[in-house]
Design a protein around this motif. Sequence first.
Motif, mmCIF file in Angstrom:
data_model
loop_
_atom_site.group_PDB
_atom_site.id
_atom_site.type_symbol
_atom_site.label_atom_id
_atom_site.label_comp_id
_atom_site.label_asym_id
_atom_site.label_seq_id
_atom_site.Cartn_x
_atom_site.Cartn_y
_atom_site.Cartn_z
ATOM 1 N N PRO A 93 0.811 -1.220 0.000
ATOM 2 C CA PRO A 93 0.000 0.000 0.000
ATOM 3 C C PRO A 93 0.844 1.271 0.000
ATOM 4 N N GLY A 94 2.037 1.199 0.623
ATOM 5 C CA GLY A 94 2.927 2.364 0.619
ATOM 6 C C GLY A 94 3.412 2.695 -0.773
ATOM 7 N N VAL A 95 3.731 1.651 -1.566
ATOM 8 C CA VAL A 95 4.140 1.867 -2.948
ATOM 9 C C VAL A 95 3.002 2.501 -3.734
ATOM 10 N N SER A 96 1.793 1.966 -3.557
ATOM 11 C CA SER A 96 0.624 2.511 -4.260
ATOM 12 C C SER A 96 0.380 3.970 -3.872
ATOM 13 N N GLN A 97 0.571 4.287 -2.590
ATOM 14 C CA GLN A 97 0.361 5.656 -2.130
ATOM 15 C C GLN A 97 1.368 6.608 -2.768
ATOM 16 N N HIS A 98 2.638 6.218 -2.840
ATOM 17 C CA HIS A 98 3.657 7.048 -3.489
ATOM 18 C C HIS A 98 3.298 7.267 -4.961
ATOM 19 N N LEU A 99 2.810 6.197 -5.619
ATOM 20 C CA LEU A 99 2.433 6.309 -7.029
ATOM 21 C C LEU A 99 1.313 7.323 -7.202
ATOM 22 N N ARG A 100 0.293 7.241 -6.372
ATOM 23 C CA ARG A 100 -0.845 8.158 -6.505
ATOM 24 C C ARG A 100 -0.424 9.608 -6.227
ATOM 25 N N VAL A 146 2.129 15.177 -11.000
ATOM 26 C CA VAL A 146 2.307 15.314 -12.441
ATOM 27 C C VAL A 146 1.022 15.787 -13.108
ATOM 28 N N GLY A 147 -0.100 15.317 -12.568
ATOM 29 C CA GLY A 147 -1.391 15.706 -13.136
ATOM 30 C C GLY A 147 -1.926 14.760 -14.180
ATOM 31 N N LYS A 148 -1.268 13.593 -14.343
ATOM 32 C CA LYS A 148 -1.729 12.596 -15.302
ATOM 33 C C LYS A 148 -1.433 11.195 -14.754
ATOM 34 N N PRO A 149 -2.219 10.183 -15.190
ATOM 35 C CA PRO A 149 -1.909 8.800 -14.785
ATOM 36 C C PRO A 149 -0.546 8.373 -15.330
ATOM 37 N N LYS A 173 -3.254 -7.735 -11.992
ATOM 38 C CA LYS A 173 -1.996 -7.529 -11.298
ATOM 39 C C LYS A 173 -0.924 -6.926 -12.211
ATOM 40 N N ALA A 174 -1.174 -6.947 -13.527
ATOM 41 C CA ALA A 174 -0.207 -6.393 -14.466
ATOM 42 C C ALA A 174 -0.476 -4.910 -14.687
ATOM 43 N N PHE A 175 0.542 -4.197 -15.170
ATOM 44 C CA PHE A 175 0.350 -2.788 -15.476
ATOM 45 C C PHE A 175 1.225 -2.396 -16.658
ATOM 46 N N SER A 176 0.812 -1.311 -17.326
ATOM 47 C CA SER A 176 1.586 -0.732 -18.425
ATOM 48 C C SER A 176 1.863 0.725 -18.109
ATOM 49 N N VAL A 177 3.010 1.217 -18.553
ATOM 50 C CA VAL A 177 3.391 2.603 -18.311
ATOM 51 C C VAL A 177 2.782 3.485 -19.396
ATOM 52 N N THR A 178 2.133 4.567 -19.000
ATOM 53 C CA THR A 178 1.535 5.504 -19.942
ATOM 54 C C THR A 178 2.627 6.379 -20.571
ATOM 55 N N PRO A 179 2.292 7.113 -21.630
ATOM 56 C CA PRO A 179 3.288 8.050 -22.191
ATOM 57 C C PRO A 179 3.813 9.044 -21.156
ATOM 58 N N GLU A 190 6.225 7.174 -19.006
ATOM 59 C CA GLU A 190 7.527 6.959 -19.640
ATOM 60 C C GLU A 190 8.419 8.190 -19.503
ATOM 61 N N ALA A 191 7.814 9.363 -19.631
ATOM 62 C CA ALA A 191 8.593 10.596 -19.479
ATOM 63 C C ALA A 191 9.099 10.744 -18.047
ATOM 64 N N VAL A 192 8.231 10.438 -17.078
ATOM 65 C CA VAL A 192 8.625 10.526 -15.669
ATOM 66 C C VAL A 192 9.685 9.466 -15.357
ATOM 67 N N LEU A 193 9.523 8.279 -15.914
ATOM 68 C CA LEU A 193 10.496 7.206 -15.691
ATOM 69 C C LEU A 193 11.875 7.607 -16.193
ATOM 70 N N LYS A 194 11.929 8.261 -17.328
ATOM 71 C CA LYS A 194 13.229 8.723 -17.849
ATOM 72 C C LYS A 194 13.876 9.696 -16.883
ATOM 73 N N VAL A 195 13.075 10.602 -16.299
ATOM 74 C CA VAL A 195 13.608 11.536 -15.306
ATOM 75 C C VAL A 195 14.173 10.758 -14.115
ATOM 76 N N GLY A 196 13.418 9.734 -13.662
ATOM 77 C CA GLY A 196 13.872 8.943 -12.521
ATOM 78 C C GLY A 196 15.180 8.234 -12.795
ATOM 79 N N ARG A 197 15.300 7.651 -13.973
ATOM 80 C CA ARG A 197 16.527 6.932 -14.309
ATOM 81 C C ARG A 197 17.691 7.893 -14.521
ATOM 82 N N ASP A 198 17.410 9.039 -15.130
ATOM 83 C CA ASP A 198 18.463 10.036 -15.302
ATOM 84 C C ASP A 198 18.956 10.542 -13.945
#
Length: 311
Positions: free
Chosen positions: A31-38, A44-47, A54-60, A63-71
């Motif tokens: 639930p803590g992970v889900s809370q951080h995600l929300r 960000v203002g978008k999903p 139980k599966a999920f896909s990353v939205t466009p 993907e932009a936020v993920l790139k920031v995280g990895r950078d």
Amino acid sequence: MLNATWLETFTTLCDVGHFTRAAQQLGMTQPGVSQHLRKLEAQVGKPLITQDGKAFSVTPAGEAVLKVGRDRRAQERALQDVVTLDDPKTGVVNVGCSGSFAMWMYPLMLEQLREAPELVVNVTAAPQASIVNAVLEGGLDLGVVARNPDHPRLKATHMAHEELCLVVPAGHQTENLNLGALEALGMVGHPDGFAYADELFSANFPDDFKGSDRLKVRTSVNQIGQIPVPVAQGLGYTILPRSGVEAFPDKAKLMVVSLMQQRFQDLWLITRQGRAKFARISAIAKVIQQAADDLGRGDPSGRTASADVRR
């Protein structure tokens, strides 16, 4: 500015691909992970993901936020490299490899840690493609993969050939073993097992083998340490790399079948160009090489030698 904690949680979730495993890796609750995600989505203002069970896909936007995280991860690691003394016994080294090789290699890592109280080594079992991507993006310092990725930003070193082993219960009749006898026993399936079966069985049972999708599966498990358990209990056979057999603590209850046509997979050590010059990464690379060498001649940490796996 994006919240750094929420961003790291989201980045880890995307890397792992599973809420529960991400929570375990981060030392959080699901639930803590889900809370951080929300909270990050609200910022960000978008999903950032779309869920299907139980599966999920990353939205466009995700993907932009993920790139920031990895950078940001890569920038923080670069900063850490600059401010940390280049000492083989100090700092953090992140390693990715298959689950079977992780089990085989890990005792050697523990020996290294006992000698270096200021060294931190994180070992992650992951699919081949994600290991290559993580090394490229800076999430992993070292990776062990079955193929040379042949990428200009990566240095790849061939370490060894690892046998793919057909594993049956100890004492099982193996003289003139055919596919029908294996079908009567049933396969212990796992995520890589079917690809291994296609490679090994098409070479050894060409007249009878019709593809891994036609094999009788007795049970399936995706935890590498558990795959040999039903085999040891006489409940089926499986196919594993040699490291997965050797690392099993109850391997006296297993038997590796001698086949006319052996098959091997390569072990390549990969790192980003230039990172192997860091003393701590170079030291761990040598441990990994030793583990690969030990596959062919013995045991890295006092476990029973490979001769106990009967052939």
